[in-house]
Design a protein around this motif. Structure first.
Motif, PDB file in Angstrom:
ATOM      1  N   LYS A  41       0.820  -1.222   0.000  1.00 14.13           N
ATOM      2  CA  LYS A  41       0.000   0.000   0.000  1.00 14.13           C
ATOM      3  C   LYS A  41       0.852   1.270   0.000  1.00 14.13           C
ATOM      4  O   LYS A  41       0.414   2.312  -0.477  1.00 14.13           O
ATOM      5  N   ASP A  42       2.074   1.180   0.518  1.00 15.38           N
ATOM      6  CA  ASP A  42       2.985   2.325   0.485  1.00 15.38           C
ATOM      7  C   ASP A  42       3.667   2.449  -0.874  1.00 15.38           C
ATOM      8  O   ASP A  42       3.830   3.551  -1.396  1.00 15.38           O
ATOM      9  N   LEU A  43       4.054   1.320  -1.431  1.00 13.73           N
ATOM     10  CA  LEU A  43       4.762   1.336  -2.722  1.00 13.73           C
ATOM     11  C   LEU A  43       3.914   1.885  -3.846  1.00 13.73           C
ATOM     12  O   LEU A  43       4.431   2.584  -4.732  1.00 13.73           O
ATOM     13  N   ILE A  44       2.610   1.600  -3.833  1.00 12.11           N
ATOM     14  CA  ILE A  44       1.763   2.065  -4.935  1.00 12.11           C
ATOM     15  C   ILE A  44       1.623   3.590  -4.952  1.00 12.11           C
ATOM     16  O   ILE A  44       1.205   4.148  -5.952  1.00 12.11           O
ATOM     17  N   ASN A  45       2.026   4.233  -3.858  1.00 11.39           N
ATOM     18  CA  ASN A  45       1.970   5.692  -3.822  1.00 11.39           C
ATOM     19  C   ASN A  45       3.130   6.344  -4.568  1.00 11.39           C
ATOM     20  O   ASN A  45       3.039   7.513  -4.943  1.00 11.39           O
ATOM     21  N   ASN A  89       1.902   2.363 -11.635  1.00  6.51           N
ATOM     22  CA  ASN A  89       1.403   1.117 -12.239  1.00  6.51           C
ATOM     23  C   ASN A  89       1.977  -0.139 -11.610  1.00  6.51           C
ATOM     24  O   ASN A  89       2.198  -1.134 -12.299  1.00  6.51           O
ATOM     25  N   LEU A  90       2.235  -0.097 -10.319  1.00  7.60           N
ATOM     26  CA  LEU A  90       2.733  -1.285  -9.654  1.00  7.60           C
ATOM     27  C   LEU A  90       1.610  -2.305  -9.569  1.00  7.60           C
ATOM     28  O   LEU A  90       1.743  -3.438  -9.695  1.00  7.60           O
TER      29      LEU A  90
END
Length: 60
Positions: free
Chosen positions: A51-55, A59-60
């Motif tokens: 949830k942190d990486l998609i910020n 397009n992860l």
């Protein structure tokens, strides 16, 4: 080909590409589809949840 493996591989490539552009030092990245561990000199230096990486990874 296993669809789950393919998705993890694609995500792993995107994550690695992103981290290559940062100034954060790392030796390796370990991604299981939920949590990313950033390793440097045999120590975990950062941990990120999906949830942190998609910020910050598009397009992860």
């Amino acid at each position: 080909m296993d669809i789950k493996y393919s998705l993890l591989q694609i995500q792993d490539e995107k994550i690695y590409s992103y981290f290559r552009t940062t100034t954060e030092p790392f030796d390796s990245l370990e991604w299981d589809g939920k949590v990313l561990e950033v390793w440097d000199k045999d120590k975990i230096v950062e941990t990120y949840k999906y949830k942190d990486l998609i910020n910050f990874i598009i397009n992860l």
